[in-house]
Design an enzyme around this catalytic site. Sequence first.
Site, PDB file in Angstrom:
ATOM      1  N   LYS A 144      66.137  37.165  19.451  1.00 25.15           N
ATOM      2  CA  LYS A 144      66.318  36.517  20.757  1.00 25.15           C
ATOM      3  C   LYS A 144      67.422  37.209  21.555  1.00 25.15           C
ATOM      4  O   LYS A 144      67.244  37.530  22.729  1.00 25.15           O
ATOM      5  CB  LYS A 144      66.643  35.030  20.541  1.00 25.15           C
ATOM      6  N   SER A 145      68.573  37.442  20.920  1.00 26.05           N
ATOM      7  CA  SER A 145      69.702  38.059  21.633  1.00 26.05           C
ATOM      8  C   SER A 145      69.327  39.447  22.159  1.00 26.05           C
ATOM      9  O   SER A 145      69.658  39.809  23.292  1.00 26.05           O
ATOM     10  CB  SER A 145      70.895  38.216  20.691  1.00 26.05           C
ATOM     11  N   ARG A 199      76.642  22.187  28.858  1.00 24.00           N
ATOM     12  CA  ARG A 199      77.345  23.177  28.027  1.00 24.00           C
ATOM     13  C   ARG A 199      78.513  23.813  28.789  1.00 24.00           C
ATOM     14  O   ARG A 199      78.444  23.983  30.008  1.00 24.00           O
ATOM     15  CB  ARG A 199      76.343  24.214  27.511  1.00 24.00           C
ATOM     16  N   GLN A 244      78.505  35.617  23.945  1.00 22.44           N
ATOM     17  CA  GLN A 244      78.110  35.320  25.326  1.00 22.44           C
ATOM     18  C   GLN A 244      79.289  35.511  26.269  1.00 22.44           C
ATOM     19  O   GLN A 244      79.134  36.075  27.355  1.00 22.44           O
ATOM     20  CB  GLN A 244      77.551  33.891  25.411  1.00 22.44           C
ATOM     21  N   ASP A 264      74.398  30.509  14.142  1.00 23.04           N
ATOM     22  CA  ASP A 264      73.141  29.800  14.412  1.00 23.04           C
ATOM     23  C   ASP A 264      72.417  29.395  13.123  1.00 23.04           C
ATOM     24  O   ASP A 264      71.469  28.603  13.163  1.00 23.04           O
ATOM     25  CB  ASP A 264      72.211  30.662  15.271  1.00 23.04           C
ATOM     26  N   LYS A 275      76.684  23.782  21.058  1.00 19.35           N
ATOM     27  CA  LYS A 275      75.409  24.516  21.084  1.00 19.35           C
ATOM     28  C   LYS A 275      74.362  23.661  21.808  1.00 19.35           C
ATOM     29  O   LYS A 275      74.723  22.730  22.522  1.00 19.35           O
ATOM     30  CB  LYS A 275      74.979  24.866  19.657  1.00 19.35           C
ATOM     31  N   ARG A 310      75.752  20.217  16.945  1.00 18.61           N
ATOM     32  CA  ARG A 310      75.056  20.457  15.672  1.00 18.61           C
ATOM     33  C   ARG A 310      75.793  19.896  14.455  1.00 18.61           C
ATOM     34  O   ARG A 310      75.164  19.705  13.418  1.00 18.61           O
ATOM     35  CB  ARG A 310      74.768  21.962  15.507  1.00 18.61           C
ATOM     36  N   ARG A 350      66.860  24.770  16.599  1.00 14.93           N
ATOM     37  CA  ARG A 350      67.337  25.099  15.248  1.00 14.93           C
ATOM     38  C   ARG A 350      67.392  23.858  14.347  1.00 14.93           C
ATOM     39  O   ARG A 350      67.221  23.946  13.139  1.00 14.93           O
ATOM     40  CB  ARG A 350      68.683  25.813  15.311  1.00 14.93           C
TER      41      ARG A 350
END
Length: 425
Positions: free
Chosen positions: A19-20, A119, A166, A312, A339, A343, A385
Amino acid sequence: MKFTKASPLKGEITIPGDKSISHRSVMFGSIAKGTTEISHFLQGADCLSTISCFKKMGIQIENNHDTVIVHGNGLRGLKKPETILDCGNSGTTTRLISGLLAAQDFNVTLTGDESIQKRPMKRIMEPLSLMGADIKSVKENGCAPLSISGKKLHGIHYTSPVASAQIKSCILLAGLYAEGETKVTEPYVSRNHSEIMLNYFGANVKTEGTTACIAPAEELYGNKIVVPGDISSAAYFIAAGLMIPGSEILIKHVGINPTRDGIIHVCRNMGADITLLEVNTDSGEPTADILVKSGSLHGITIGGAIIPTLIDELPMIAAMACLAEGETIIRDAAELKVKESNRIEVMVRNLSAMGADVEETEDGMIIRGGKPLRGAVIDSKLDHRIAMTFAVAGLCAEGETEILGAECVNISYPGFYQDLERLMK
Ligand code: S3P
């Protein structure tokens, strides 16, 4: 979606693209000169949000499913979008694009779904402002929507309080356009896909310890990218292979960049039988086939520099620890709270519902393993996730596990349930 105890998982699987790296290939391809041909691109909703944002900024992008072709317009070729940029559920899209937009000669507003709007964005607003950017939280709550008015930027040396790729990538992208050098120092090294790909496209990024330094660029040049399989997606199959007795799975062509491979170290430290085969390098990123065989696991302590390399994967690791003998302590992982969902809270609640002995701490959790899991109704909180973690946990539990909001796996792994089922046959 419902899950019950599985028979051994056997066979080979190719995991969808990272994904990244998929996000970055579209972003950097868009601001490079010439064509970037991306193979094994992840067709998850997050990466499609990135494509849609760059299309809105005048970039021609052909999405032929496995291959994506980006016709870059050069470093100064983005156009003012006619509408708000919608980043969907994607923190990577929101934060990395902000770094680019801070330096353009137009103003723009970007936002995303309910989760994105909660976020933290101050973490990028602060360093970008220090570089001379004009970036505001529209609701003045430190979250998206963000309104960015492009400015001339200057380089800074920013010391980030958290290890976050990020944040780092956002600042490095702004640094491409800034006057003078831009440096980011983090407490621990976070994933370095931006540094690798920017250099692959002709930028000048240097790394020393936990500091990355970028020089302003005249131009970047498009290139072919082969996206490795996503180790964060592979993690569910690694865990299933280890936990379901009698399983043996070969996971093909997975990215094993050392800034991402913490899951392999942790599993081995827990006693897992994992072999890396066909170790290779694609577009500057190391890859391998991962062979996993089931076996008994024991608890360990996980904290410090390894955390960003498996951030993750911590939900899946926490579930695995419930079936391992003894105690597992996860610390230095407060980032899990910000996240796609909180989580730590969501894991502790759902694992407890399955009968696990889990305790929430300030920056992680303590898991006293070795007790069997029982089926339960799991609210995924629409966090991809969490849904995938509990699908695997459900295969190891007595009775039935039902996952609410199971379709959210589309964010990072659209064919996840089908791939899991295929290995059960
Ligand atoms: C990502 C960085 C990590 C990770 C996220 C993807 C990236 O976030 O959790 O899924 O592509 O740079 P942080 O930078 O917030 O740690």
